[in-house]
Write an enzyme that holds these catalytic residues in place. Structure first.
Site, mmCIF file in Angstrom:
data_model
loop_
_atom_site.group_PDB
_atom_site.id
_atom_site.type_symbol
_atom_site.label_atom_id
_atom_site.label_comp_id
_atom_site.label_asym_id
_atom_site.label_seq_id
_atom_site.Cartn_x
_atom_site.Cartn_y
_atom_site.Cartn_z
ATOM 1 N N HIS A 97 -3.729 -10.435 -3.107
ATOM 2 C CA HIS A 97 -4.779 -11.293 -3.723
ATOM 3 C C HIS A 97 -6.038 -10.542 -3.294
ATOM 4 O O HIS A 97 -6.935 -10.868 -2.473
ATOM 5 C CB HIS A 97 -4.755 -12.499 -2.790
ATOM 6 N N HIS A 148 3.302 -8.875 -4.084
ATOM 7 C CA HIS A 148 3.543 -9.312 -5.572
ATOM 8 C C HIS A 148 2.766 -8.489 -6.499
ATOM 9 O O HIS A 148 1.659 -8.894 -6.991
ATOM 10 C CB HIS A 148 3.569 -10.806 -5.866
ATOM 11 N N ALA A 205 -2.263 -11.486 -9.060
ATOM 12 C CA ALA A 205 -3.350 -11.683 -8.125
ATOM 13 C C ALA A 205 -4.224 -10.623 -7.580
ATOM 14 O O ALA A 205 -4.322 -10.264 -6.483
ATOM 15 C CB ALA A 205 -3.018 -12.722 -6.981
ATOM 16 N N ASP A 263 10.858 -12.466 -12.239
ATOM 17 C CA ASP A 263 11.274 -13.679 -13.006
ATOM 18 C C ASP A 263 11.299 -13.765 -14.557
ATOM 19 O O ASP A 263 11.586 -14.643 -15.016
ATOM 20 C CB ASP A 263 10.869 -14.934 -12.233
ATOM 21 N N GLY A 264 10.408 -12.673 -14.842
ATOM 22 C CA GLY A 264 10.174 -12.511 -16.527
ATOM 23 C C GLY A 264 9.020 -13.699 -16.704
ATOM 24 O O GLY A 264 8.594 -13.558 -17.952
ATOM 25 N N ASP A 310 9.056 -14.971 -3.779
ATOM 26 C CA ASP A 310 7.894 -15.774 -3.973
ATOM 27 C C ASP A 310 8.517 -17.244 -4.029
ATOM 28 O O ASP A 310 7.745 -18.050 -4.872
ATOM 29 C CB ASP A 310 6.903 -15.309 -4.840
ATOM 30 N N LEU A 339 -0.133 -20.114 -11.788
ATOM 31 C CA LEU A 339 1.206 -19.998 -11.295
ATOM 32 C C LEU A 339 1.198 -20.065 -9.742
ATOM 33 O O LEU A 339 0.046 -19.594 -9.108
ATOM 34 C CB LEU A 339 1.760 -18.428 -11.369
#
Length: 371
Positions: free
Chosen positions: A178, A199, A203, A231-232, A257, A290
């Site tokens: 983030h 991730h 972010a 997850d696409g 996540d 998201l």
């Protein structure tokens, strides 16, 4: 915990005694047998970023973490770091206190401390985290965090480097996330002790040919371990392939996540103090941001194989060995004598047929266990 378990008939035969993998059953006791015929035998999956699942939200309902632990073996997860998202100080303190005292289920995924995702995040990259709960890094607040295994923060914020140094001195894994940090700020964070990124792509500052942003330096870094949500939805399959080509199995840790909507019907859920709507693909805020996933870890493995063409062995490594290395846990994510008896059987389609945690069969889809 099973006193003795033999896993037989798969591509690897294993013996587990008193929760640990052994060379063989030296005492000659008759073990329970788990039939692995037709299956890949791989290390148990380790999820270092999971906000909840199966109707449970870790931040607002930490008392229910045992329900989450009991359900995760069906997805191949044998160890997880429950993730508490940005929240007011009293909510965070309550969650940490409850999670520190919560009993572990008799049979279920093992819980490894807590991952705090926030509150020291960049406002411009906050995603679904509530703006009013974000705070500037404060050493006093971070020093009060007991039982924390992992922290995600934005290293460009004032005071962040001091917090990174304090946390890593206590053995806490620090990941950048983030964040809008550029090359110089990332370099300073890694010198201070950060070793991971939360991730990748999501972010954080994107990259281009003349502006590497946050993502570019991460893709070029020789050792940083990057969490990746495959997850696409969170990351386009082509960008998954780009990351895989750059970092490979040693530097990509698959994460879900996931939140309370994992394993539950589409509908309304909460992530911390944020209301979200889940469909069959992901979860979203009212502002169409998201807000976590509904991804199973075994599905992430299958997706990685599909998106990149990598070997199954490499995909399962990214779901087990690499996240365990990020946590500095040499006893997890490997199938070797002395390691934890955490094992997953994947059928020919890459779906979970059975899961073993500490030598106990925690999930058995097909009735493969005999005594």
């Amino acid at each position: 915990m099973a006193a003795s378990l033999a896993i037989r008939g798969g591509r690897v035969d294993l013996d587990v005694r008193d929760g640990l993998i052994t060379d063989a059953d030296a005492n000659g006791a008759t073990p329970a047998v788990l039939d692995a015929s037709g299956c890949r035998v791989v290390p148990g999956f380790v999820d270092v970023q999971i906000n909840g699942g199966f109707g449970v939200d870790v931040t607002s309902e930490p008392e229910r973490v045992g329900e989450l632990a009991a359900a995760l073996p069906a997805t191949g997860v044998t160890a997880f770091v429950p993730t508490v998202v940005t929240a007011p100080p009293d909510v965070t303190a309550h969650a940490l206190d409850v999670l520190a005292r919560a009993p572990h289920p008799h049979v279920g995924a093992r819980r490894i401390g807590v991952h705090l995702e926030g509150p020291f995040l960049q406002e411009a990259r906050r995603g679904a985290h509530r703006s009013r709960d974000l705070r500037l890094p404060a050493r006093e607040e971070a020093r009060a965090w007991d039982g924390v295994t992992m922290v995600t923060l934005a290293p460009e914020l004032p005071g962040a480097l001091d917090v990174i140094r304090d946390l890593t001195a206590r053995g806490v894994v620090v990941c950048i996330g983030h964040t809008s940090a550029g090359q110089a700020e990332l370099d300073a964070a890694f010198v201070a002790g950060a070793t991971g990124a939360t991730h990748l792509y999501n972010a954080m500052g994107s990259f281009g040919s003349r502006a590497p942003g946050t993502v570019g330096p991460l893709l070029a870094h020789p050792t940083v371990i990057c969490g990746l949500i495959v997850d696409g939805v969170h990351v386009h399959p082509t960008m998954v392939a780009v990351a895989w080509r750059a970092l490979g199995r040693e530097q990509i840790a698959l994460v879900t996540d996931a939140n309370a909507a994992l394993g539950a019907p589409p509908g309304e859920y909460r992530v911390g103090g944020v209301d979200v709507r889940a469909d069959e693909h992901a979860t979203w805020t009212d502002g169409h941001t998201l807000a976590g996933s509904v991804l199973r870890m075994d599905q992430a493995v299958r997706n990685l194989v599909t998106f990149t063409g990598c070997a199954w062995e490499d995909a399962t490594y990214a779901a087990s060995t690499t996240p365990a290395r990020l946590l500095r846990r040499t006893d997890l994510g490997v199938l070797a004598p002395g390691a934890a008896g955490d094992v997953v059987l994947l059928d020919g389609n890459g779906c979970v047929a059975a899961t073993v945690v500490g030598g106990a069969v925690a999930y058995d889809r097909d009735g493969r266990l005999t005594r």
